[in-house]
Design an enzyme around this catalytic site. Sequence first.
Site, mmCIF file in Angstrom:
data_model
loop_
_atom_site.group_PDB
_atom_site.id
_atom_site.type_symbol
_atom_site.label_atom_id
_atom_site.label_comp_id
_atom_site.label_asym_id
_atom_site.label_seq_id
_atom_site.Cartn_x
_atom_site.Cartn_y
_atom_site.Cartn_z
ATOM 1 N N HIS A 1 47.289 -4.790 45.366
ATOM 2 C CA HIS A 1 48.731 -5.051 45.508
ATOM 3 C C HIS A 1 49.491 -4.419 44.363
ATOM 4 O O HIS A 1 49.025 -4.375 43.227
ATOM 5 C CB HIS A 1 49.022 -6.553 45.588
ATOM 6 C CG HIS A 1 48.382 -7.372 44.509
ATOM 7 N ND1 HIS A 1 47.042 -7.709 44.528
ATOM 8 C CD2 HIS A 1 48.882 -7.931 43.384
ATOM 9 C CE1 HIS A 1 46.757 -8.440 43.460
ATOM 10 N NE2 HIS A 1 47.859 -8.568 42.740
ATOM 11 N N ASP B 1 56.766 -12.620 45.751
ATOM 12 C CA ASP B 1 55.753 -13.337 44.979
ATOM 13 C C ASP B 1 56.135 -14.812 44.907
ATOM 14 O O ASP B 1 57.304 -15.161 44.679
ATOM 15 C CB ASP B 1 55.640 -12.731 43.575
ATOM 16 C CG ASP B 1 54.355 -13.140 42.879
ATOM 17 O OD1 ASP B 1 53.496 -12.269 42.654
ATOM 18 O OD2 ASP B 1 54.214 -14.346 42.556
HETATM 19 P P1 5GP Z 1 47.536 -10.572 40.411
HETATM 20 O O1 5GP Z 1 47.447 -11.522 39.248
HETATM 21 O O2 5GP Z 1 46.296 -10.627 41.266
HETATM 22 O O3 5GP Z 1 47.910 -9.169 40.021
HETATM 23 O O4 5GP Z 1 48.763 -11.062 41.277
HETATM 24 C C1 5GP Z 1 48.649 -12.009 42.270
HETATM 25 C C2 5GP Z 1 50.060 -12.485 42.566
HETATM 26 O O5 5GP Z 1 50.030 -13.216 43.778
HETATM 27 C C3 5GP Z 1 50.627 -13.412 41.497
HETATM 28 O O6 5GP Z 1 51.818 -12.853 40.957
HETATM 29 C C4 5GP Z 1 50.880 -14.719 42.245
HETATM 30 O O7 5GP Z 1 52.062 -15.373 41.846
HETATM 31 C C5 5GP Z 1 50.947 -14.260 43.690
HETATM 32 N N1 5GP Z 1 50.534 -15.265 44.631
HETATM 33 C C6 5GP Z 1 49.474 -16.112 44.510
HETATM 34 N N2 5GP Z 1 49.375 -16.898 45.587
HETATM 35 C C7 5GP Z 1 50.408 -16.551 46.402
HETATM 36 C C8 5GP Z 1 50.842 -17.042 47.684
HETATM 37 O O8 5GP Z 1 50.253 -17.926 48.298
HETATM 38 N N3 5GP Z 1 51.944 -16.445 48.208
HETATM 39 C C9 5GP Z 1 52.613 -15.441 47.574
HETATM 40 N N4 5GP Z 1 53.695 -14.941 48.184
HETATM 41 N N5 5GP Z 1 52.237 -14.968 46.371
HETATM 42 C C10 5GP Z 1 51.138 -15.526 45.796
#
Ligand code: 5GP
Length: 112
Positions: free
Chosen positions: A98, A30
């Site tokens: 995810h 992340d």
């Molecule tokens: P959600 O909030 O959708 O459950 O989690 C999305 C996750 O993706 C977040 O923890 C955020 O930090 C991560 N994330 C967002 N943009 C990127 C990126 O460009 N690369 C990576 N490796 N992680 C990302």
Amino acid sequence: MSDTLFGKIINREIDADIIYEDDQALAFRDINPQAPTHFLVIPKKAIPKLSDADEGDQILLGYLLLVARRVAAQEGLEDYRLNINNGPGASQTIFHLHLHVLGGRSFSWPPG
Ligand code: 5GP
């Protein structure tokens, strides 16, 4: 493949620190880690969120847990937390399913 940011990571259009890949799944760190170890496990199949999965995804969904287990072991984690945010109200921001895998610190319960 999805057109989301994670779809672009699968397609190598965006860089990520990929720590596991096979024909069905990908795991990468992340970008904004919430624990010393924080990686995401995603299916290559574009399922926007868990509630969009159906019976035909049964084997894939189980497989993602096995990938999480395998990569957690690879990362040296014994205790860790798995989290899936489903929908904006649950803080999902990227609409490609995810699993968050977090480890390397203590976690409280209930989560915030
Ligand atoms: P959600 O909030 O959708 O459950 O989690 C999305 C996750 O993706 C977040 O923890 C955020 O930090 C991560 N994330 C967002 N943009 C990127 C990126 O460009 N690369 C990576 N490796 N992680 C990302």
